[in-house]
Design a protein around this motif. Structure first.
Motif, PDB file in Angstrom:
ATOM      1  N   ASP A  25      57.448 -40.749 -63.834  1.00 23.03           N
ATOM      2  CA  ASP A  25      57.225 -40.838 -62.385  1.00 23.03           C
ATOM      3  C   ASP A  25      57.265 -39.471 -61.703  1.00 23.03           C
ATOM      4  OD1 ASP A  25      56.969 -43.555 -62.600  1.00 23.03           O
ATOM      5  OD2 ASP A  25      59.047 -43.990 -62.044  1.00 23.03           O
ATOM      6  N   LYS A  26      58.075 -38.564 -62.238  1.00 22.94           N
ATOM      7  CA  LYS A  26      58.225 -37.239 -61.632  1.00 22.94           C
ATOM      8  C   LYS A  26      56.906 -36.469 -61.632  1.00 22.94           C
ATOM      9  CE  LYS A  26      60.840 -32.921 -62.128  1.00 22.94           C
ATOM     10  NZ  LYS A  26      61.878 -32.204 -62.920  1.00 22.94           N
ATOM     11  N   ASN A  27      56.103 -36.659 -62.687  1.00 20.80           N
ATOM     12  CA  ASN A  27      54.857 -35.900 -62.840  1.00 20.80           C
ATOM     13  C   ASN A  27      53.608 -36.753 -62.639  1.00 20.80           C
ATOM     14  OD1 ASN A  27      56.290 -33.522 -63.609  1.00 20.80           O
ATOM     15  ND2 ASN A  27      56.519 -34.355 -65.674  1.00 20.80           N
ATOM     16  N   ASN A  43      48.510 -36.175 -64.048  1.00 16.64           N
ATOM     17  CA  ASN A  43      49.747 -35.556 -64.528  1.00 16.64           C
ATOM     18  C   ASN A  43      49.849 -34.230 -63.786  1.00 16.64           C
ATOM     19  OD1 ASN A  43      51.727 -34.064 -65.930  1.00 16.64           O
ATOM     20  ND2 ASN A  43      51.376 -35.271 -67.791  1.00 16.64           N
ATOM     21  N   THR A  44      50.691 -34.200 -62.777  1.00 13.30           N
ATOM     22  CA  THR A  44      50.774 -33.021 -61.915  1.00 13.30           C
ATOM     23  C   THR A  44      51.385 -31.822 -62.626  1.00 13.30           C
ATOM     24  OG1 THR A  44      52.895 -33.831 -61.058  1.00 13.30           O
ATOM     25  CG2 THR A  44      50.912 -34.416 -59.820  1.00 13.30           C
TER      26      THR A  44
END
Length: 314
Positions: free
Chosen positions: A288-290, A269-270
């Protein structure tokens, strides 16, 4: 006049106390006794689980404490998933003295209100041949249904011989997931089933366990998993037929070492800088974004500022 009203009021209060119309009730949580299901008189066989359907697809242990089964979907029947009453069922020991399925509907009603105190030494599960390696004991007396979930401690129907890694790195993270869910949703229930798996008919030590969970009230959204946890200890060779053990041969050690060097694949999880195991259901739900994937050494990932997710303890 004012003094007269006060006197009348005091007389009324005194009258209530004397006649018992005022009741003071103080409850101590430790005095609350929950009724447990003691009706099982034979080995409980769960519906929907057929070893031919899933166990043959389990790969040999290659360094990860558990593997996802059936796409992380438990084998509970549709009828099972409707149950919202508290219960615990522990299979009777078989003719070899082994434990089998433990099944419960975890909720606040059956969870313990006090810390565990009693020793487990009164129970000797099958295959218990204890040894020390590098100053640490190999085996734990492992609860099928963890104490924090049902308050069962020295219950011989709920304790198997398991390695330290199996207990702490394999089973505990999933037990914590269930406990945390109930803490956050105290009115809800989690169907929870743990099935020991013996590779050979007369093995005294389980090769691992199938762990299943399904949160009832939200249809599995809040808590769901279906995993096989390996009963292994890296660098140690176990004879599952007897429980005897020794340091692994050079060939087995090379496999363990190669896996450690290669590393594992994690879900990142960025945004939160947490990392999850590849099989973690919470990790799979990251947007998907993170979301990102990483294959490599765990320590290297931590050095980059990431921390292990508590839900799966990678």
């Amino acid at each position: 006049m004012k003094n007269r009203i006060i006197v009348i009021y005091l007389l009324l209060v005194l009258s209530c106390l004397c006649t018992g119309c005022v009741e003071i009730n103080v409850s101590n949580p430790s005095d609350i006794v929950t009724e447990k299901d003691e009706t099982n008189t034979e080995t409980f066989v769960p519906e929907g689980i057929n070893s031919e359907n899933w166990f043959e697809s389990i790969p040999a242990y290659r360094g990860t404490p558990y593997i996802e089964v059936n796409n992380d979907i438990p084998f509970f029947t549709a009828e099972d998933k409707k149950k919202n009453d508290a219960f615990e069922i522990y299979s009777d020991l078989d003719e070899l003295g082994r434990c089998h399925v433990a099944y419960a509907n975890i909720c606040e009603e059956i969870m313990p209100v006090e810390d565990r105190e009693a020793s487990l030494n009164s129970v000797t599960p099958t295959g218990w041949h204890q040894n020390q390696y590098n100053g640490k004991w190999l085996y734990n007396r492992c609860h099928l249904i963890g104490y924090q979930l049902a308050g069962e401690n020295a219950n011989e129907k709920n304790l198997i011989t398991g390695t330290r890694s199996f207990n702490v790195e394999g089973m505990l993270p999933f037990e914590n997931t269930v406990a945390d869910y109930i803490d956050d949703n105290p009115s809800n229930h989690v169907l929870y089933r743990v099935t020991p798996v013996y590779k050979e008919e007369n093995d005294l030590v389980a090769y691992g366990v199938l762990m299943e969970a399904w949160s009832v009230e939200d249809n599995g959204y809040g808590c769901q998993f279906c995993v096989f946890v390996y009963n292994v200890q890296q660098g140690i060779e176990i004879d599952y037929a007897t429980g005897e053990n020794c340091e692994a041969t050079e060939e087995i050690s090379k496999v363990d070492s190669a896996q450690t060097k290669k590393g594992n694949t994690y879900i990142l999880n960025t945004n939160s800088k947490k990392f999850h195991t590849q099989d973690c259901s919470s990790g799979k739900r990251i947007g998907d974004k993170n979301k990102d994937n990483y294959t490599g050494n765990r320590d290297d990932l931590i050095s980059q500022g990431y921390t292990p997710a508590e839900c799966c303890n990678p």
